[in-house]
Motif scaffolding. Structure first.
Motif, PDB file in Angstrom:
ATOM      1  N   THR A 109     -31.907   9.180  66.058  1.00 51.70           N
ATOM      2  CA  THR A 109     -33.310   9.394  65.955  1.00 51.70           C
ATOM      3  C   THR A 109     -33.050  10.175  64.527  1.00 51.70           C
ATOM      4  O   THR A 109     -31.593   9.683  63.224  1.00 51.70           O
ATOM      5  N   ARG A 126     -38.155   9.795  69.087  1.00 50.03           N
ATOM      6  CA  ARG A 126     -38.002  11.013  69.898  1.00 50.03           C
ATOM      7  C   ARG A 126     -36.557  10.272  70.969  1.00 50.03           C
ATOM      8  O   ARG A 126     -35.842   8.793  70.847  1.00 50.03           O
ATOM      9  N   HIS A 157     -28.088  11.510  68.415  1.00 50.33           N
ATOM     10  CA  HIS A 157     -28.973  11.773  68.665  1.00 50.33           C
ATOM     11  C   HIS A 157     -28.636  13.550  68.566  1.00 50.33           C
ATOM     12  O   HIS A 157     -27.745  14.105  68.705  1.00 50.33           O
TER      13      HIS A 157
END
Length: 776
Positions: free
Chosen positions: A625, A527, A599
């Motif tokens: 991620t 995450r 990300h």
């Protein structure tokens, strides 16, 4: 009398029928009879004179001799401890909810009890057995219309209740009692009573399967199967009924797929024969490497499909790094040579940008159409993503609609309103499981009226639904198993932060060593950590499991691997977040190297800069991620550390580790987890580490997650429109059904001469599922 098509509200009344319709979409007699029992209850062996073995399921009729409410010894709460007199034996029975049963289970009461035999100091015991109060002077099985009892015995009694509420005790002479999938409003015994009432009125059911097929496959008739599955006398009855009904499900699916294939062959697609002097030939001539034998074979299959005036519908599955993109590009160039455009749909912006960059690099001057000095055969490669500036987006849209771009690469932006093509001839979908069927259908509809574009879908690790559809024969399949020459297999290791904290330290040290030798690494987190805490399904691991407060590696203790309490107002578990890991690493164990961050919610220019810098070698370690899960190709990257590895699925892990070892050096993937070696998540990770065969892992994934809803949007899991058929366990049944369906459809494509089979299709598959298959 009743037939399969009769409505239940007419047969059973609205009061009974409406809950069935609301909870199960059961409207007709056939709907009800196709709601099969998911198991069968048995009374178990009678107690008799002998001692039953430990673990045996037994049923006994006994009188309650003693019943006392006593406290638990080691925890709060109370239980009802009873002594039962059964024949010549005494049995101890314990109930955990005395407030609910003490009023019924009391000395002098005669009842039937059913449960699993256990022994304590040679004394026979039953723990929380099901029970039914039996007729006696002061104890009737039914009081005020309600059965007095609990568990399966009470459910059986409810099934046997007549209109006068009396219980027909003969039901307890049956060896097998059906237990149905149920809800709070529609209990199993309600379904059983409805089925019994319907079967008592049902006319003989005509059989849609030809007698010759039934005889050849050893199947019983449909009428017998429907009756036996609900009213079996023996286990063999259940097996024979399910065998027939399972084949019906497989045949229904195969008939839909066979008809769909026939319809595809009736459609018109652009015929794109290869040209010896076109763009594709020029591309092959300039390739700096030789295609593998597998790539050449698959390219030949696709080329032959494209030559036909019928739409290709092919799945290209191959190992991570096996060269699917080159094969797909070669096919697209063949289509461009025929005067058509191609669209390549990617699941993420990072992957779309990477595809555009790599395709342009592979094409070189062949991608410079419209520019000064461009090759005569050149085309243009255009990128379209949702976050592009307005001016760039308008230019990309113009390239697509004018036909200036032969290849348009994009994300979901390609299927939004306002995107049009001049002459779309082929659609390539990368990582096809990341897109819904409806989304692919929208893009396919962008072709000119009367034409269906060729469709090529690609995946590196077939996920459960892909395997299911392949087994069902929905797609023509091409497979690449061979890795490019000189590529070394990736080495994978599982590290338990709980058991081996020093190995966590070693993982970071290994990255530093690789960077010192001029190579690069990824650190992948589940995450981002900027407030949107929605990790993948799986276990949990805290940032503190890997770092101390000053950023240095932390020895991992039992207390440090505790489950975190979610933030107030949130149900999200706390896992290692990319933002936190990025800060911790560059301030601690990786302070000596250049660490970057990537990300999905970074602005587009920052994402592009991060990938460019990493590709160019200006970043040593990329903390990221799963945006790098597919398509990212940095040959110099040799190490990947996946934090919270148990948070990821089998296929996802295989995809991720495929980002390393793509060059001349050995790849290493380290799977960090807080799971202990004896825990199921650790064993799953060990299975992933134990093989680099993506197809073997796909089978493991299928076995763990099952096939999912093959007729719906669900990609995996237990929700399925299939009732008795398992794509994992019944491949032989599917093969038999496939041969039968193809033979029927070859002679009767619309099943007009086989109305019974047409009815079987609609009975076995719901309307939404049929529509879904038509689109897929």
């Amino acid at each position: 009398m009743a037939t399969l098509s009769d409505r239940l509200d007419h047969l059973l009344g609205r009061k009974v029928a409406e809950p069935l319709a609301a909870d199960f979409e059961i409207h007709t007699v056939e709907d009800l009879l196709r709601h099969y029992p998911h198991r069968y209850a048995t009374q178990g062996a009678e107690l008799g004179e002998s001692k039953p073995p430990e673990g045996a399921h037994i049923t006994l009729v006994a009188t309650v001799v003693k019943a006392d409410v006593v406290p638990f010894k080691n925890r709060s709460g109370k239980m009802l401890r009873t002594v039962l007199a059964a024949d010549t034996q005494r049995v101890d029975a314990t109930f955990f909810n005395p407030q609910k049963v003490a009023h019924a289970i009391k000395p002098g009461v005669r009842a039937m009890f059913s449960g699993t035999a256990k022994y304590f100091r040679e004394q026979l015991q039953l723990t929380h057995p099901s029970y039914l109060i039996l007729p006696a002077a002061d104890a009737e099985p039914v009081v005020g219309g309600r059965v007095r009892g609990s568990g399966e015995l009470a459910d059986m009694a409810r099934i046997a209740q007549g209109s006068d509420s009396a219980v027909d005790m003969e039901i307890f002479d049956r060896a097998l009692i059906p237990v149905y999938p149920s809800t709070r409003d529609v209990q199993s015994w309600t379904l059983a009573k409805c089925v019994r009432q319907v079967l008592d009125q049902l006319d003989p059911v005509p059989d849609p399967l030809p007698a010759g097929i039934r005889e050849e496959l050893g199947l019983i008739g449909l009428d017998e199967a429907l009756r036996l599955v609900h009213r079996p006398e023996t286990k063999d009855d259940v097996d024979r009924a399910r065998e027939r009904l399972r084949f019906d499900e497989a045949a229904a699916l195969q008939l839909v797929l066979a008809r769909r294939r026939h319809a595809v062959d009736e459609r018109v697609a652009p015929a794109c024969p290869p040209r010896p002097d076109g763009l594709a030939a020029a591309f092959e001539a300039q390739l700096p490497f030789t295609l593998t034998d597998g790539q050449l074979a698959v390219a030949g299959e696709i080329s032959a499909d494209l030559t036909r005036a019928h739409p290709m519908n092919r799945l290209l599955q191959g190992e991570v790094g096996s060269g699917k993109t080159v094969v797909a590009l070669r096919a697209m160039l063949q289509v461009i040579d025929a005067g058509y455009q191609c669209a390549l749909l990617a699941p993420t912006e990072v992957l779309a940008v990477q595809h555009a960059r790599s395709v342009r690099q592979m094409l070189g001057g062949l991608a410079l159409a419209g520019e000064l000095g461009a090759d005569d055969h050149a085309t243009r490669v255009t990128l379209l993503t949702g976050s592009m500036p307005a001016r760039e987006r308008q230019a990309a849209l113009l390239d697509a609609v004018s036909g200036a771009a032969g290849i348009v690469i994009g994300t979901h932006a390609l299927i939004q309103k306002g995107v049009e093509f001049n002459n779309l001839g082929m659609v390539v979908v990368d990582e096809q499981h990341r897109f819904g069927v409806e989304q692919r259908d929208v893009l396919r509809a962008r072709a000119r009226d009367g034409l269906s574009p060729h469709m090529l879908v690609m995946t590196a690790t077939p996920i459960p639904r892909t395997i299911a559809m392949t087994v069902l024969g929905d797609l023509e399949t091409s497979t690449l198993r061979e890795l490019p020459r000189g590529r070394s297999p990736i080495v994978s290791n599982v590290v338990s932060a709980t058991e081996k904290p020093a190995w966590v330290d070693r993982a970071w040290a290994r990255i530093v060593e690789e960077v010192a030798q001029g190579r690069q690494a990824y650190v992948v987190c589940s995450r981002i950590g900027d407030g949107d805490e929605e990790p993948d399904d799986g276990g949990e691991l805290l940032v503190d499991d890997f770092f101390t407060g000053d950023g240095s590696p932390a020895p991992v203790t039992k207390s440090s691997t505790r489950k975190a309490k979610p933030p107030k107002g949130s149900d999200a578990p706390q896992t290692a977040a990319a933002l936190a890991v990025f800060d911790q690493l560059r301030a601690g164990p990786l302070a000596s190297v250049r660490v970057g961050l990537l990300h999905g919610r970074l602005p587009s220019d920052e994402k592009d800069t991060a990938m460019r810098d990493f590709t160019a070698g200006d970043i040593d370690v990329l903390v990221c991620t799963t945006v790098v899960e597919v398509g990212v190709d940095v040959p110099n990257a040799t190490v990947m550390v996946i934090v919270d590895a148990d948070r990821f699925g089998v296929s996802q892990l295989h995809q991720l580790r495929g980002r390393v070892g793509r060059g001349a050096h050995q790849g290493l993937c380290i799977l960090l987890t807080a799971a202990r070696p004896e825990a199921p998540p650790f064993r799953r990770l060990s299975a992933v580490a134990g093989t680099n065969d993506g197809f073997e892992l796909a089978q493991l994934d299928l076995a763990q997650r099952r096939e999912g809803d093959v007729l719906g949007a669900a990609q995996s899991g237990t929700a399925t429109t299939l009732r008795l058929l398992s794509l994992l366990d019944h491949e032989e049944v599917i093969e038999s059904a496939r041969a039968f369906a193809h033979a029927v459809v070859a002679e009767d494509p619309d099943l007009s001469a086989h109305p019974g089979l047409a009815s079987m299709v609609t009975a076995g598959l719901d309307a939404a599922g049929l529509d879904f298959l038509d689109k897929s």
